[in-house]
Motif scaffolding. Structure first.
Motif, PDB file in Angstrom:
ATOM      1  N   UNK A  76       8.164  13.090  15.446  1.00 13.88           N
ATOM      2  CA  UNK A  76       8.991  14.030  14.352  1.00 13.88           C
ATOM      3  C   UNK A  76       7.996  14.022  13.334  1.00 13.88           C
ATOM      4  N   UNK A  77       7.023  13.623  13.057  1.00 13.99           N
ATOM      5  CA  UNK A  77       6.431  13.575  11.771  1.00 13.99           C
ATOM      6  C   UNK A  77       6.937  13.139  10.735  1.00 13.99           C
ATOM      7  N   UNK A  78       7.579  11.825  10.944  1.00  9.78           N
ATOM      8  CA  UNK A  78       8.573  11.366   9.691  1.00  9.78           C
ATOM      9  C   UNK A  78       8.264   9.884   9.580  1.00  9.78           C
ATOM     10  N   UNK A  79       8.087   9.418   8.650  1.00  5.32           N
ATOM     11  CA  UNK A  79       8.053   8.036   7.811  1.00  5.32           C
ATOM     12  C   UNK A  79       9.619   7.774   7.345  1.00  5.32           C
ATOM     13  N   UNK A  80       9.858   6.345   7.591  1.00  6.10           N
ATOM     14  CA  UNK A  80      11.049   5.893   7.183  1.00  6.10           C
ATOM     15  C   UNK A  80      11.021   4.663   6.085  1.00  6.10           C
ATOM     16  N   UNK A  81      12.011   4.404   5.452  1.00  9.33           N
ATOM     17  CA  UNK A  81      11.912   3.077   4.851  1.00  9.33           C
ATOM     18  C   UNK A  81      13.406   2.652   4.785  1.00  9.33           C
ATOM     19  N   UNK A  82      13.894   1.756   5.711  1.00  8.81           N
ATOM     20  CA  UNK A  82      15.272   1.010   5.846  1.00  8.81           C
ATOM     21  C   UNK A  82      15.091  -0.042   4.665  1.00  8.81           C
ATOM     22  N   UNK A  83      16.148   0.063   3.766  1.00  2.00           N
ATOM     23  CA  UNK A  83      16.160  -0.908   2.500  1.00  2.00           C
ATOM     24  C   UNK A  83      17.660  -1.726   2.767  1.00  2.00           C
ATOM     25  N   UNK A  84      17.686  -2.922   2.910  1.00  2.00           N
ATOM     26  CA  UNK A  84      18.969  -3.663   3.109  1.00  2.00           C
ATOM     27  C   UNK A  84      19.068  -4.577   2.084  1.00  2.00           C
ATOM     28  N   UNK A  85      20.090  -5.244   1.692  1.00  3.53           N
ATOM     29  CA  UNK A  85      20.311  -6.199   0.601  1.00  3.53           C
ATOM     30  C   UNK A  85      19.609  -5.822  -0.570  1.00  3.53           C
ATOM     31  N   UNK A  86      20.049  -4.543  -0.953  1.00  5.34           N
ATOM     32  CA  UNK A  86      19.414  -3.985  -2.281  1.00  5.34           C
ATOM     33  C   UNK A  86      19.796  -4.848  -3.294  1.00  5.34           C
ATOM     34  N   UNK A  87      18.762  -4.861  -4.346  1.00  8.88           N
ATOM     35  CA  UNK A  87      19.075  -5.652  -5.632  1.00  8.88           C
ATOM     36  C   UNK A  87      18.664  -4.578  -6.813  1.00  8.88           C
ATOM     37  N   UNK A  88      19.364  -4.950  -8.089  1.00 12.08           N
ATOM     38  CA  UNK A  88      18.992  -3.880  -9.271  1.00 12.08           C
ATOM     39  C   UNK A  88      17.809  -3.813  -9.430  1.00 12.08           C
ATOM     40  N   UNK A  89      17.211  -4.800  -9.104  1.00 13.22           N
ATOM     41  CA  UNK A  89      15.479  -4.559  -9.539  1.00 13.22           C
ATOM     42  C   UNK A  89      14.998  -3.848  -8.453  1.00 13.22           C
ATOM     43  N   UNK A  90      15.466  -3.449  -7.366  1.00 14.53           N
ATOM     44  CA  UNK A  90      14.786  -2.097  -6.592  1.00 14.53           C
ATOM     45  C   UNK A  90      14.967  -0.880  -7.087  1.00 14.53           C
ATOM     46  N   UNK A  91      15.609  -0.828  -8.181  1.00 15.58           N
ATOM     47  CA  UNK A  91      15.847   0.548  -8.816  1.00 15.58           C
ATOM     48  C   UNK A  91      14.494   1.121  -9.120  1.00 15.58           C
ATOM     49  N   UNK A  92      14.434   2.282  -8.853  1.00 14.85           N
ATOM     50  CA  UNK A  92      13.008   2.889  -8.890  1.00 14.85           C
ATOM     51  C   UNK A  92      12.814   4.479  -8.258  1.00 14.85           C
ATOM     52  N   UNK A  93      12.030   5.098  -8.487  1.00 14.38           N
ATOM     53  CA  UNK A  93      11.610   6.351  -7.888  1.00 14.38           C
ATOM     54  C   UNK A  93      10.431   6.057  -6.884  1.00 14.38           C
TER      55      UNK A  93
END
Length: 123
Positions: A76-93
């Motif tokens: 599918x020519x697609x890359x993924x990033x599954x992000x779990x247990x997110x924290x406020x310090x993960x806030x970003x572009x």
């Protein structure tokens, strides 16, 4: 030349999950090592995760290890990033990027970048 378009960024509460996608076109995606980077306001861009062209090997920043999972679907020519247990310090572009040649965690070794997608984690 390769074009990358990220999607999936959103506002989420701490402890929640988000899945980012990166659609690739142009250069042969299936033979290119890929990575995710992020940049928070007032901070430098930092490495998040990377994956080899085959998907067999993955690499993570210590800050996300055990919480984030990088994967790819070459059909599918697609890359993924599954992000779990997110924290406020993960806030970003969050940016996806295609490596110029070998696997690396350094941004300067990635020659193609998407426009970024915003992830905001509220406390």
């Amino acid at each position: 030349q390769v074009q990358l378009v990220e999607s999936g960024g959103e506002l989420v509460q701490a402890g929640g999950s988000v899945r980012l996608s990166c659609a690739a076109s142009g250069r042969t995606f299936s033979s290119t090592h890929m990575g995710w980077f992020r940049q928070a306001p007032g901070k430098e861009r930092e490495f998040v995760a990377a994956i080899t062209w085959s998907g067999i090997r993955t690499y993570y920043a210590d800050s996300v290890k055990g919480r984030f999972t990088i994967s790819r679907d070459n059909a599918k020519n697609t890359l993924y990033l599954q992000m779990n247990h997110l924290k406020p310090e993960d806030t970003a572009v969050y940016y996806c990027a295609a490596a110029l040649s070998g696997m690396s965690r350094a941004g300067e070794d990635f020659g193609y970048w998407g426009q970024g997608t915003q992830v905001t984690v509220s406390s």
